[in-house]
Design an enzyme around this catalytic site. Structure first.
Site: not given
Lengths: 264, 334
Positions: B131, A52-54
């Site tokens: 991002n 997950f990118e976070a």
């Protein structure tokens, strides 16, 4: 269309799960991709490693379906827990076999728009419709080895020309376009929609119909597509969800129906 | 190159001349915002979408009516939605001049009515990134470098409307993107625990909080609780932000509410929907519910305590229990 005992979202999730291979690293965005990964883990692919990118890598998702790639539920039994830079660096390095992305519009070369509808660049600062923006989608499209795209299949979304290209697919479709642009991954692998499973022709990089979802035909899929589709010689009717797949989705994975629409 | 916050040279100079001593930085939020946030500033918004968003700090910025702000972030939801809502209601109060960002939305709750309102009416300058671009921009700044090479967003229109540069790598000859460092004037970061000096311990994903704290000229940290310094240094590996990258430490329980703060409370779906639907009604021309929301929860209260006091106890209990219990236990109870 006949009355099926599953929703379009459930069909998409099942197809998304089935396309995933065991023991692969899958970089996923919020929503249906998370449901698909979890379903794959609970069925044929227990060895899938979600990213997950976070920041969370390899969690088991047993605390309930995450409502965001940044939420608490992504960290349960995670095997690496950093932040955005670390996650995207993994993808850029080549650790991520698949990336699961979406968009508001797609073209025949698998390029996606999730930024704006309107004239670009003229109306960039005053678009007709402003969308949320790239988020991590263009990063996944650039650097995951293969991407799987989930789309709502409507003519206004499958477009000849995008308002704005947020996430690169095969660009203009010319040979080696991605390599020449400096992109690392191979590009879009599958497009999974409520109407079809699509891939891309090796030579022309154009979108190609591989399978039709229950209730759809080659003609009905083409009718809801704003450009001409190639059709695979072996196009086939896609298997509907099994009772067990539906049970897992409804009872185990998304019992509150956050991402899976219920048949009314 | 136009640097929209601090230029790399300005950022270096500011830091070199700063008092970096280990000193008590506790203060209340009103003073922290009054001291460190100025009209025209570039503000680094930490957190990620609706998780660990600096909601309390943003509410205080709204009460202090800061103007002409540039907001820099990768993915944000609540914090920026609150700032934009204030601007939409009262342009004489809080104003956003420019956005440098990758994603603005409320995720599962829907797309952002306020981004649509601002963008579709041409009220802000936009600069889209990905991002990774934004986190790499903060990282470059944190490293004291003017740029970072990056693979994305090669082949994307994202590059046509921002300041990224395309170049051929001097070693391989293949194209890479260079993204410029982002040094916000001030960063707003919410964490779970900090000590009085500013050392921070983060639970869950770090997002880009450490990099943003080091990139910014000044950093305001809000935290769920201040812990004893001896407790903090018992586990030095768990310090994610070092004290000298922090200028103000403010204890604000529920400082990221109604968003998610890992290990403390989950999203309050009820309240997020209430706020988002007021924004959506505003965008469609019905302004009353958004105005009464701001009057009730932001303009009409002195601080975050005044906001949280109005949230039903059962709602707060529920979002805390989600963090404290295994999901299976939650489900068997519902």
């Amino acid at each position: 269309m006949p009355n099926y005992n599953f929703s379009p979202q459930e069909m998409i999730v099942v197809a998304g799960a089935r396309v995933l291979e065991n023991n692969k690293v899958v970089f996923a965005g919020t929503g249906l991709p998370m449901v698909a990964i979890t379903l794959a883990q609970l069925t044929h692919a227990p060895g899938i490693i979600p990213v997950f990118e976070a920041g969370a890598v390899g969690p088991t998702l047993n605390r309930g379906l995450p409502l965001s790639v940044g939420c608490s539920r992504t960290t349960s039994k995670a095997m690496y827990l950093q932040g955005l830079n670390a996650a995207f660096e993994l993808a850029q390095r080549g650790f991520c076999d698949f990336g699961f992305i979406g968009g508001a519009e797609i073209d025949m070369y698998g390029n996606l728009n999730s930024t704006m509808i309107g004239q670009f660049p003229e109306a960039y600062r005053r678009p007709q419709l402003r969308l949320p923006g790239s988020g991590g989608a263009s990063d996944m499209a650039a650097s995951c080895e293969r991407t799987i795209v989930i789309m709502s299949h409507e003519k206004r979304r499958f477009k000849e020309r995008l308002s704005y290209r947020t996430s690169p697919g095969y660009l203009d479709g010319s040979p080696d376009a991605r390599q020449r642009a400096g992109l690392l991954g191979q590009g879009p692998y599958r497009v999974i929609t409520s109407r079809a499973i699509l891939g891309f022709d090796e030579a022309t990089r154009r979108m190609k119909l591989l399978a039709t979802m229950p209730g759809e035909t080659v003609a009905s899929v083409q009718e809801h597509t704003g450009f001409e589709l190639l059709v695979d010689d072996n196009v086939y009717p896609y298997e509907p969800p099994t009772q067990e797949e539906l049970r897992l989705i409804r009872e185990e994975i998304d019992p509150r129906g956050y991402f899976i629409g219920r048949k009314g | 190159m136009d640097w929209t916050g601090l230029s790399p040279d300005e950022a270096r100079k500011l830091l070199v001349n700063k008092d970096k001593s280990k000193r008590d930085k506790r203060m209340d939020l009103a003073r922290a915002v009054a001291t460190f946030v100025r009209d025209g500033d570039n503000i680094g918004i930490a957190g990620f979408v609706n998780s660990r968003q600096p909601v309390a700090a943003v509410h205080e910025i709204i009460r202090q009516a800061k103007k002409d702000l540039t907001l820099s972030f990768h993915s944000a939801g609540l914090a920026v939605e609150y700032l934009a809502g204030a601007m939409a209601l009262e342009e004489s109060s809080c104003t956003i001049k420019r956005l440098e960002f990758a994603y603005w939305g409320i995720e599962l709750f829907g797309i952002s009515p306020m981004l649509r309102y601002l963008a579709e009416n041409g009220k802000v300058e936009l600069e889209d990134w990905s991002n990774f671009n934004m986190s790499a921009r903060f990282k470059a700044a944190a490293m004291g470098l003017p740029f970072m090479p990056c693979r994305s967003p090669l082949g994307s229109d994202v590059m046509k409307a921002n300041r990224a540069k395309l170049m051929d790598c001097p070693f391989t000859g293949t194209p890479v993107v260079l993204v410029p460092a982002c040094h916000p004037n001030v960063a707003l970061i919410h964490v779970q625990e900090a000590d009085m000096y500013g050392n921070c311990r983060i639970e869950g994903p770090l997002f880009t909080c450490p990099e943003i704290s080091m990139a910014a000229g000044y950093t305001i940290v809000t935290c769920e609780r201040i812990i004893d310094h001896e407790e903090m240094v018992r586990d030095p590996n768990r310090i994610n932000i070092p004290f000298f990258a922090v200028d103000a430490v403010v204890e604000v329980p529920f400082g990221a509410y109604p968003g998610n703060c890992h290990s403390w409370y989950y999203f309050d779906e009820i309240h997020i929907r209430e706020f988002r639907s007021a924004g959506e009604a505003f965008r469609k021309g019905h302004k009353d519910s958004l105005r009464s929301y701001y009057n009730r929860y932001i303009w009409g209260v002195r601080d975050t305590d005044g906001f949280i006091e109005q949230i039903p106890y059962r709602q707060l209990k529920h979002i805390q229990q989600i963090e404290l219990r295994e999901f299976q236990l939650m489900r068997s109870q519902n």
